[in-house]
Design an enzyme around this catalytic site. Sequence first.
Site, PDB file in Angstrom:
ATOM      1  N   SER B  10      -8.430  -9.556  -7.462  1.00 12.82           N
ATOM      2  CA  SER B  10      -8.965 -10.552  -6.532  1.00 12.82           C
ATOM      3  C   SER B  10      -8.903 -10.098  -5.076  1.00 12.82           C
ATOM      4  O   SER B  10      -9.500 -10.710  -4.202  1.00 12.82           O
ATOM      5  CB  SER B  10      -8.225 -11.879  -6.701  1.00 12.82           C
ATOM      6  OG  SER B  10      -6.865 -11.705  -6.381  1.00 12.82           O
ATOM      7  N   ASN B  87      -3.489  -2.197 -11.918  1.00 13.08           N
ATOM      8  CA  ASN B  87      -3.350  -2.222 -10.469  1.00 13.08           C
ATOM      9  C   ASN B  87      -2.440  -3.346  -9.970  1.00 13.08           C
ATOM     10  O   ASN B  87      -1.774  -3.191  -8.953  1.00 13.08           O
ATOM     11  CB  ASN B  87      -4.745  -2.373  -9.843  1.00 13.08           C
ATOM     12  CG  ASN B  87      -4.679  -2.800  -8.396  1.00 13.08           C
ATOM     13  OD1 ASN B  87      -4.332  -2.006  -7.523  1.00 13.08           O
ATOM     14  ND2 ASN B  87      -4.971  -4.064  -8.128  1.00 13.08           N
ATOM     15  N   TYR B 152      10.611  -1.040  -4.930  1.00 11.74           N
ATOM     16  CA  TYR B 152       9.168  -0.885  -5.169  1.00 11.74           C
ATOM     17  C   TYR B 152       8.853   0.562  -5.577  1.00 11.74           C
ATOM     18  O   TYR B 152       8.098   0.813  -6.522  1.00 11.74           O
ATOM     19  CB  TYR B 152       8.409  -1.261  -3.893  1.00 11.74           C
ATOM     20  CG  TYR B 152       6.931  -0.990  -3.921  1.00 11.74           C
ATOM     21  CD1 TYR B 152       6.076  -1.812  -4.641  1.00 11.74           C
ATOM     22  CD2 TYR B 152       6.376   0.078  -3.208  1.00 11.74           C
ATOM     23  CE1 TYR B 152       4.708  -1.568  -4.667  1.00 11.74           C
ATOM     24  CE2 TYR B 152       5.019   0.323  -3.222  1.00 11.74           C
ATOM     25  CZ  TYR B 152       4.184  -0.498  -3.950  1.00 11.74           C
ATOM     26  OH  TYR B 152       2.843  -0.259  -3.980  1.00 11.74           O
ATOM     27  N   LYS B 156       7.005   2.286  -8.982  1.00  8.71           N
ATOM     28  CA  LYS B 156       5.821   3.152  -8.915  1.00  8.71           C
ATOM     29  C   LYS B 156       6.090   4.522  -9.542  1.00  8.71           C
ATOM     30  O   LYS B 156       5.193   5.143 -10.116  1.00  8.71           O
ATOM     31  CB  LYS B 156       5.356   3.290  -7.453  1.00  8.71           C
ATOM     32  CG  LYS B 156       4.771   2.002  -6.902  1.00  8.71           C
ATOM     33  CD  LYS B 156       3.585   1.570  -7.756  1.00  8.71           C
ATOM     34  CE  LYS B 156       3.016   0.236  -7.411  1.00  8.71           C
ATOM     35  NZ  LYS B 156       1.909  -0.171  -8.292  1.00  8.71           N
TER      36      LYS B 156
END
Lengths: 81, 244
Positions: B10, B87, B152, B156
Amino acid sequence: MAMRDTIIEMMTNIAQQQRKPLAPLQDDLNLLSSGLDSLCIAILVAELDEEFGIDPLSSTDDHNLPVTVGDFIRLYENAMQ
Amino acid sequence: MRNIVVTGASRGIGLGVARKLSASGFHVIAIARTSGAELEAATAEANTNGIGQISFYEQDLSRIDMLSETAHALRKRFGLIYGIINNAGLGTSGLLCNMPETEIECLTQLNIVSPLVLTKHLLRSMLVARSGRIVNISSIVAITGYQGISAYSATKAAMLGFTRSLAREVGSLGITVNAVLPGFVDTEMTLDLDEAARRKITNRNALRRPTMIDDVASMVDYLVSDHAQGITGTAMVVDAGTTA
C-alpha cells in the site's frame, strides 16, 4: 480415477521428473524407502491439494504422520470421505 | 497473466514494486492491511493501461494463524501464484537496550516469521507449476551496521539466510529465490531519521543521491523476469553506492 490410482500415478511421474529411482509401490513400503525424497513428497502433497482441494497432512498430528505408502493413501482416502 | 503477490503494497517500496510489476504485465496481488489512496490510484492506472493488473487483498500479515487460509483463498480467487515479493515489515528503530521485548517480538514476527510462513504456503503453487519467483526485501543493514536499528538489522539479516537456503531447496524445480538489499530509501519506514542523518547518508553515497524506490522496484522487476532465470540465492544491493 480412484484416489489410490491417482496417488500412485503422481508418485511415478514425480519420481521420473525428479530422476529418482522408484521402488515397487506396495502398501507396506516405507515412504522413506520409496525413492522419493522430501521435496518429491512436498510436490506430491501440493499436486494432491491442487487436484482435490485437500491437505490432510496439515491437520495431522506429528505422531499420526503416514509412515508407509499404504498409510499415505488411506490418509487421503479418509480425507475425501 | 502471471499472478505475483506483493506484501506491504500500500505504500513505499511495496507500492513502487506493485506499480512496476503491473507495468511489466503481471497481475499483482497487493496485500496490505488497508488499501489507501495511493494503491487505489495505482490500481486504477494499471487496470486502465491494460498491460498488467493490480488487485488488492486485505490481510494483516502478523496474523500467522491466518496465512494458510490466505494462501488457499488467493489460489482459489486468482489461480496459481507465480511469485511472491516479501516486502511487508516493521521499521522500528531504537537502541536495543531501551527496546521493550514486545517490540522485539513484533519485529521478528512480522519481518521473519510471517514471510517464512506465507512463502511456505504460496510455494505450493510453484511446486505444482515447477517454476516460480521469490524475492525477499532485505536491507543493506543486514550486511553493514547502523546505530539504533540492531533488532531491525537482525530481522533483515535473517532474510539472507532464508534466501540462500530456500534457493537450494527449490532450485531443482526452476524456482528462484533472491534477496534485494535497498539502501536508505525515503519511505515512511525511514522517516524517523532526522535531516542531518539523511544528508550524511546521501553524501556518503557513491552516486551522491539517495536510493530511489524505482531503483529497488527495477531490480525486483528484473529478478522476477524470464531474463533472471539463471539467478538464484543472491543478495542484490541497490543502495546508490552507500556500501561501495
